[in-house]
Scaffold this motif. Structure first.
Motif, short mmCIF file in Angstrom:
data_model
loop_
_atom_site.label_atom_id
_atom_site.label_comp_id
_atom_site.label_asym_id
_atom_site.label_seq_id
_atom_site.Cartn_x
_atom_site.Cartn_y
_atom_site.Cartn_z
N SER A 138 1.61 6.92 -6.61
CA SER A 138 0.60 7.86 -7.09
C SER A 138 1.05 9.30 -6.84
N ARG A 139 1.93 9.50 -5.84
CA ARG A 139 2.43 10.85 -5.60
C ARG A 139 3.57 11.21 -6.56
N HIS A 140 4.43 10.24 -6.85
CA HIS A 140 5.61 10.53 -7.66
C HIS A 140 5.43 10.16 -9.12
N LEU A 186 0.83 -1.20 0.00
CA LEU A 186 0.00 0.00 0.00
C LEU A 186 0.87 1.25 0.00
N TRP A 187 1.95 1.20 0.80
CA TRP A 187 2.87 2.34 0.85
C TRP A 187 3.48 2.60 -0.54
N LEU A 241 2.13 1.86 -3.39
CA LEU A 241 1.09 2.42 -4.25
C LEU A 241 0.91 3.90 -4.00
N LEU A 242 0.82 4.28 -2.71
CA LEU A 242 0.61 5.68 -2.37
C LEU A 242 1.77 6.52 -2.86
N ARG A 243 2.98 6.00 -2.67
CA ARG A 243 4.18 6.68 -3.12
C ARG A 243 4.17 6.85 -4.63
#
Lengths: 262, 346
Positions: free
Chosen positions: B333-335, B326-327, B329-331
């Protein structure tokens, strides 16, 4: 028939039963600058990829008398260099690292790759107006910047045949001018033979020594550039009418589109 | 590797990583449900001290197996991620784990108890299962005209699914205690006694790792793109096959002994790539060391967290894997990209 430095005979490329190229024959001397012109889907990219050893083919493609298919990939990469139209977007490397890999085929089999002096990489990037991109990630560059870097990688790789697939697509006019200046310089100083796929008819007429007109996977015409300037061949190639005006400096006939009224 | 193009930042990171890993490997044998102290272990070299026996016959082999398995899985994960240019690739993507698991489950169902050269029958069966999946994927791939990795990837996924349905089929035929044994095997763990298992897995990891390291430049080029690699002079198809076979045998050798320990081969390459960059000449050795230390550390936690009972380490790594993912994925989507894997490609 005189054998050219680059000699393509009866080239045929099929992909899953579809014939993409058929009976393409073309020969040019060393140091030639050949533009491949043709409508969309004519097989321009297929031809240049086959010449780069990336497509299987029937017939023959010879460089300086050596059949391409008999060359080991390493040998091929030392002689022929290919610049794709668009690079893979998922490249995880920095520009500098990407250029470091360019001479993989040089040096011994077991050492795998020649070490390239950092200064040479920087100089080549500057030459391609990409000096400031050195530490950037390739995948985060714009299309034009990626093309500059791909060109720089090709220049670092070396070789006596350079194959470029629409290298000017994403370039601004200044860089496009620079690109053709670099290519002409390579041809004049190192006798590099250049094959370029382009949609820019006038660039082809101005810069190249030879042209190959492709239509529907077949070669409509191949030979010195001067012979297509009458326009009939271009009309047939693109099924469209052109007007021709002399270039103010050189007098070479340039193709301009007709005006369309409502 | 002075010419690896590392700037000074990553050099320090590599050194720090090596230091932490070595410290972790040195400490690990002393930790467990019963903590051991160096004074107990090394005091009486002559007498049969229980602490000495536990240390040399249980803890040290276990740490060595953890190092071996973690290194092998992480190396294979890094290789597959580079080979398929896909952030989701793991050592198990191409069906090796399911092939091995099918072999193991079949051995449990047939109730075969035998040893060949010190290797238990279940390891032998899972090794055969893993090899079978490798041969099937290889056979399908060489028959296709496709030069890209896509055919191999899809063949691997299909073979993987096929074996997992075979596992279910055999599982259904087993009785309750066999079923439990099979599930326990599928969780993956590092329980060993003595050095036989390590001697069985080590050649696979050594040979596979050696081939991957030898092909580090080819792996760099292929991870950029097939056309890029081919026009730089790599024989892409042969290289891809060699890398696949080497990495697969390595995974097969590890899984046969430990069972399919999950997520190590997915997480470690991503973390290492983030720390030391994507050049495989640096990435692969760092992955091997960090992956080994990571699995050993996980095992330390797993065998102490619910002491006196022991949690299989595969359960712990799976528990870590979900949040890590999940981390990621979140990363991403930010980068706009996955931990140095370039653009997110699914």
């Amino acid at each position: 028939m005189i054998e050219g430095f680059v000699d393509i005979r009866d080239l045929e490329v099929r992909l899953g039963g579809t014939v993409l190229l058929e009976g393409v024959t073309c020969a040019v001397p060393q140091g030639a600058f050949l533009s491949i012109l043709g409508p969309n889907g004519a097989g321009k990219t297929t031809l240049i990829r086959a010449m780069a050893g990336l497509n299987r083919y029937q017939g023959s493609i010879r460089y300086g008398g050596t059949e391409l298919a008999t060359l080991h990939p390493r040998e091929r990469a030392r002689r022929v260099c290919y610049v794709p139209q668009q690079s893979n977007g998922a490249v995880p490397f920095r520009v500098y690292e990407l250029l470091q890999m360019a001479r993989y085929a040089h040096g011994g089999t077991w050492r795998g790759g020649e070490r390239i002096p950092p200064q040479e990489i920087r100089d080549t990037l500057s030459l391609c107006q990409a000096g400031e991109l050195e530490q950037r990630l390739f995948c985060e560059l714009s299309g034009g910047e990626q093309q500059k870097v791909s060109l720089a990688a090709a220049l670092v790789q070396g070789g006596d045949v350079l194959l470029l697939d629409e290298p000017g697509t994403f370039l601004d006019p200044r860089m496009e001018d620079e690109l053709f200046a670099i290519l002409c310089e390579l041809r004049d100083s190192r006798a590099v033979t250049i094959f370029i796929v382009t949609h820019d008819i006038n660039r082809a007429l101005l810069s190249s020594s030879h042209v190959l007109l492709l239509k529907g996977g077949r070669a409509l015409f191949s030979g010195p550039v001067g012979t297509i300037a009458d326009g009939e061949a271009l009309k047939e190639l693109f099924d469209t009418d052109f007007l021709f005006v002399p270039h103010p400096e050189t007098g070479i006939a340039m193709a301009v589109p007709r005006r369309r009224n409502g | 590797m002075a010419d690896s193009g590392l700037s000074s930042g990553p050099v320090w990171r590599v050194l720090a990583l090596v230091g932490v890993a070595i410290l972790c490997l040195l400490l690990a044998p002393f930790l467990g449900p019963v903590p051991l102290y160096p004074s107990d272990v090394f005091q009486s070299l002559t007498g049969a001290n229980p602490a000495t026996t536990i240390f040399w016959q249980m803890r040290v082999p276990r740490v060595m197996l953890g190092l071996l398995a973690g290194a092998g899985l992480s190396l294979a994960g890094a290789a597959f991620q580079g080979l398929f240019r896909n952030a989701l690739a793991t050592p198990y993507t191409l069906g090796i784990a399911n092939g091995a698991a099918f072999g193991a489950v079949l051995c449990i169902r047939l109730n075969l108890q035998f040893n060949v050269l010190g290797l238990p029958g279940i390891s032998l069966f899972s090794l055969i299962g893993a090899s079978l999946s490798v041969i099937l994927v290889y056979g399908i791939t060489v028959r296709s005209a496709d030069f890209s990795g896509l055919t191999m990837l899809l063949a691997g996924v299909a073979i993987s699914l096929f074996f997992s349905s075979l596992i279910l089929f055999v599982q259904y035929l087993t009785d309750f205690s066999q079923s439990f044994e099979a599930i326990r095997w599928l969780m993956g763990g590092l329980e060993v006694l003595g050095y036989g298992d390590i001697a069985a897995a080590a050649p696979f990891v050594a040979v596979g790792g050696g081939v991957l390291l030898f092909l580090r430049r080819e792996l760099d080029l292929v991870s950029v793109g097939d056309d890029f690699a081919a026009s730089r002079g790599v024989a892409v198809r042969n290289t891809r096959m060699l890398l696949f076979v080497a990495a697969s045998l390595m995974v097969g050798g590890v899984v046969a002994v430990t069972g399919p320990i999950g997520f190590v081969g997915l997480m470690v390459p991503h973390i290492c790539r983030l720390l030391v960059g994507p050049r495989h000449g640096v990435l692969l050795p760092v992955c091997a060391l960090f992956g080994g230390a990571f699995l050993v550390a996980c095992d330390c936690v797993a065998r102490t967290i619910i002491a006196p009972a022991e949690l299989p380490v595969g359960v712990l790594t799976a528990l870590l894997g979900g949040p890590f993912f999940l981390w990621l994925l979140l990363r991403a989507s930010r980068h706009g990209r996955l931990l140095g894997m370039g653009e997110a490609r699914w």
